[in-house]
Design a protein around this motif. Structure first.
Motif, mmCIF file in Angstrom:
data_model
loop_
_atom_site.group_PDB
_atom_site.id
_atom_site.type_symbol
_atom_site.label_atom_id
_atom_site.label_comp_id
_atom_site.label_asym_id
_atom_site.label_seq_id
_atom_site.Cartn_x
_atom_site.Cartn_y
_atom_site.Cartn_z
ATOM 1 N N GLY A 175 65.426 83.050 -57.210
ATOM 2 C CA GLY A 175 65.999 83.240 -58.781
ATOM 3 C C GLY A 175 66.692 81.804 -59.153
ATOM 4 O O GLY A 175 67.399 81.143 -58.276
ATOM 5 N N TYR B 98 72.932 81.471 -60.724
ATOM 6 C CA TYR B 98 73.514 82.374 -61.997
ATOM 7 C C TYR B 98 74.129 81.410 -62.828
ATOM 8 O O TYR B 98 74.111 81.578 -64.228
ATOM 9 N N ALA C 297 70.407 84.664 -67.226
ATOM 10 C CA ALA C 297 69.234 85.111 -68.269
ATOM 11 C C ALA C 297 67.782 85.049 -67.439
ATOM 12 O O ALA C 297 67.043 85.807 -67.953
ATOM 13 N N SER C 298 67.568 84.215 -66.702
ATOM 14 C CA SER C 298 66.419 83.943 -66.227
ATOM 15 C C SER C 298 66.057 85.022 -65.015
ATOM 16 O O SER C 298 66.805 86.038 -64.825
ATOM 17 N N LEU C 299 64.457 85.150 -64.746
ATOM 18 C CA LEU C 299 63.917 86.035 -63.950
ATOM 19 C C LEU C 299 64.800 85.818 -62.381
ATOM 20 O O LEU C 299 64.764 84.744 -62.079
ATOM 21 N N THR D 229 66.381 90.475 -64.452
ATOM 22 C CA THR D 229 67.041 88.971 -64.595
ATOM 23 C C THR D 229 67.930 88.735 -63.420
ATOM 24 O O THR D 229 68.412 89.975 -62.668
ATOM 25 N N GLN E 198 71.094 90.870 -63.979
ATOM 26 C CA GLN E 198 70.988 92.531 -63.632
ATOM 27 C C GLN E 198 70.860 92.647 -61.945
ATOM 28 O O GLN E 198 71.417 93.661 -61.463
#
Length: 478
Positions: A165, A168, A174-176, A195, A198
């Motif tokens: 990923g 942060y 916000a990205s995957l 995301t 998450q």
């Protein structure tokens, strides 16, 4: 054979039981006994299951192909080291060349960094589900097993996030990120990428829940409550939540009872099983691992593959202080050049077997110092003190100085080299480094300027996963 999340779950579900598979799901460390077929029903069963989690952090075997993948055993440490600016692959053709040159693509990337964490996550979920069903007496032992499983699930998800990923702090998560799996799935499940934000929320939730369950007791090779707090400091540092990182680091440094190894014992501690600053080590068994020449000790040792050496830039950095005890870690490589960082000298003379230092107290001192300067209300006094403790241990003649972010970054490089941090330290705050000159053999097509804007710093999702699961989207530019 390429292994997907689906086939991981399918392998776990085949046969008579979830609990006894070809992957040796409940393999103990250091033994190889399994919980009896069909059940985790007692507190002792939960302890055996937890032992399987620790063994899995080192490596895991794909039961469909009988291929073994090294995780903390090799690849999760070597990638961020040779991908940074302090360590390089010694020569063309050596085992870490793909990580060094960032040539991994979706069809050739190491399976270990994807497969093993999801095996661990599924193992943890099986154990957690058995406990949550209420069929096991909720004793202190059971609660502790539950806490350890939550902590290891959190660690596996966190490592996946920083591997696959976007950092942060680049876009506030916000990205995957990666699929977050918190229950036992069947073989038809198609989990999608959540995301990064998450993913961090899930990691911190697991760690928070673990704190309420896990014991402070120190059992070597196991994570305890202090280890969870140390991991909370690390995760919050990466997230940019510096107040929380500061609070957790300060608590660990000042109340855990772990202490820095003195200057006089620093070099020899790397060849010992345990030391006073080992918050969380993986305890390798010489019986189980003595024949595995793919572990990091063999990859580093000049007497074996000897694939990883210090860069000229790092040697110049370390030599800024000729009295720095860490210079004593340098040994000759295969060519007779003093540029191997000997943090994996082997236990009892066996260079293959080295306990893996997942969390050391020195890292927490440096997390605390950095967070102290970056938090909403900076604490210069604490930053000065924590930086001093690491510098003073390195050279007792060092006096207290005013800590800055640049000084702390420099000390992280010197203190944590070869422990699997450097690339992630560069990426998490958007730094840029140039890997050129000295003994680098990179060419114009390789990744020379390393920062979070280059797609190659994030690993590609294995193509087999994309093919098997239409919910999974590939990382950009692959």
């Amino acid at each position: 054979m390429k292994t997907t999340i689906n086939t991981i779950f399918a392998a776990m579900l085949t046969g008579a039981t979830l609990l006894s598979s070809c992957d040796d799901y409940l393999t103990t460390l250091p033994g190889d006994s399994l919980v009896s077929e069909g059940a985790i029903t007692t507190e002792e069963d939960t302890k055996t299951a937890v032992n399987g989690l620790y063994q899995g952090l080192i490596s895991a075997t794909d039961p469909t192909s009988n291929v073994s993948y090294n995780y903390y055993g090799t690849d999760f440490i070597t990638r961020p080291e040779v991908g940074g600016d302090d360590i390089q692959t010694r020569m063309v053709g050596d085992r870490t060349e793909n990580f060094y040159r960032f040539t991994d693509r979706q069809n050739n990337a190491k399976e270990s960094l994807w497969y093993v964490p999801y095996v661990l996550i599924n193992r943890a979920n099986v154990l957690l589900e058995a406990i949550e069903e209420g069929n096991i007496p909720m004793t202190d032992v059971t609660k502790n097993s539950q806490g350890e499983a939550l902590a290891i699930r959190a660690l596996a998800h966190f490592n996946l996030l920083i591997t696959y990923g976007t950092p942060y702090q680049k876009d506030n998560g916000a990205s995957l990120g990666v699929p977050v799996v918190t229950s036992v799935l069947d073989a038809t499940a198609l989990p999608e990428r959540l995301t990064v934000a998450q993913g961090y929320e899930a990691v911190l939730t697991d760690l928070t829940n673990a704190l309420n369950l896990i014991s402070e007791n120190k059992t070597y090779g196991h994570i305890n409550r202090w280890g969870v707090k140390a991991l909370m400091a690390r995760v919050n540092l990466y997230k940019g939540n510096y107040d929380e990182a500061y609070n957790y680091a300060k608590d660990v440094v000042e109340h855990s009872g772990y202490t820095l190894v003195p200057n006089s014992e620093y070099i020899e501690m790397w060849g010992k099983r345990e030391n006073s600053e080992s918050i969380f080590d993986l305890d390798l068994s010489s019986t189980m691992y003595s024949g595995s020449r793919e572990l990091i000790g063999a990859v580093v040792a000049p007497s074996s593959y000897g694939a990883m050496v210090a860069t000229t830039d790092f040697l110049n950095l370390l030599n800024e202080d000729p009295s720095d005890v860490r210079l004593g870690l340098l040994i000759n490589d295969k060519e007779g050049k003093k540029r191997v960082i000997n943090k994996y000298p082997g236990l009892d003379g066996n260079v293959i077997v080295n306990n893996i230092r997942v969390i050391r107290l020195s890292d927490i001192y440096l997390i605390g110092a950095e967070a102290a300067l970056r938090k909403n209300t900076p604490d210069q006094k604490l930053a000065d003190e924590y930086l001093y403790q690491i510098r003073h241990r390195a050279n007792p003649n060092n006096t207290k100085i005013t800590a800055t972010i640049d000084l702390i970054k420099k000390e992280r490089r010197k203190e944590l080299v070869m422990e699997g941090h450097r690339l992630y330290d560069i990426l998490r705050v958007g730094d840029t480094v140039e890997r050129k000159g000295g003994t680098h053999f990179l060419n114009g097509e390789d990744l020379i300027t390393v920062n979070w804007n280059d797609y190659r710093t994030i690993m590609p999702i294995p193509q087999a996963e994309i093919d098997a699961n239409p919910q999974i989207k590939q990382n950009p530019s692959y």
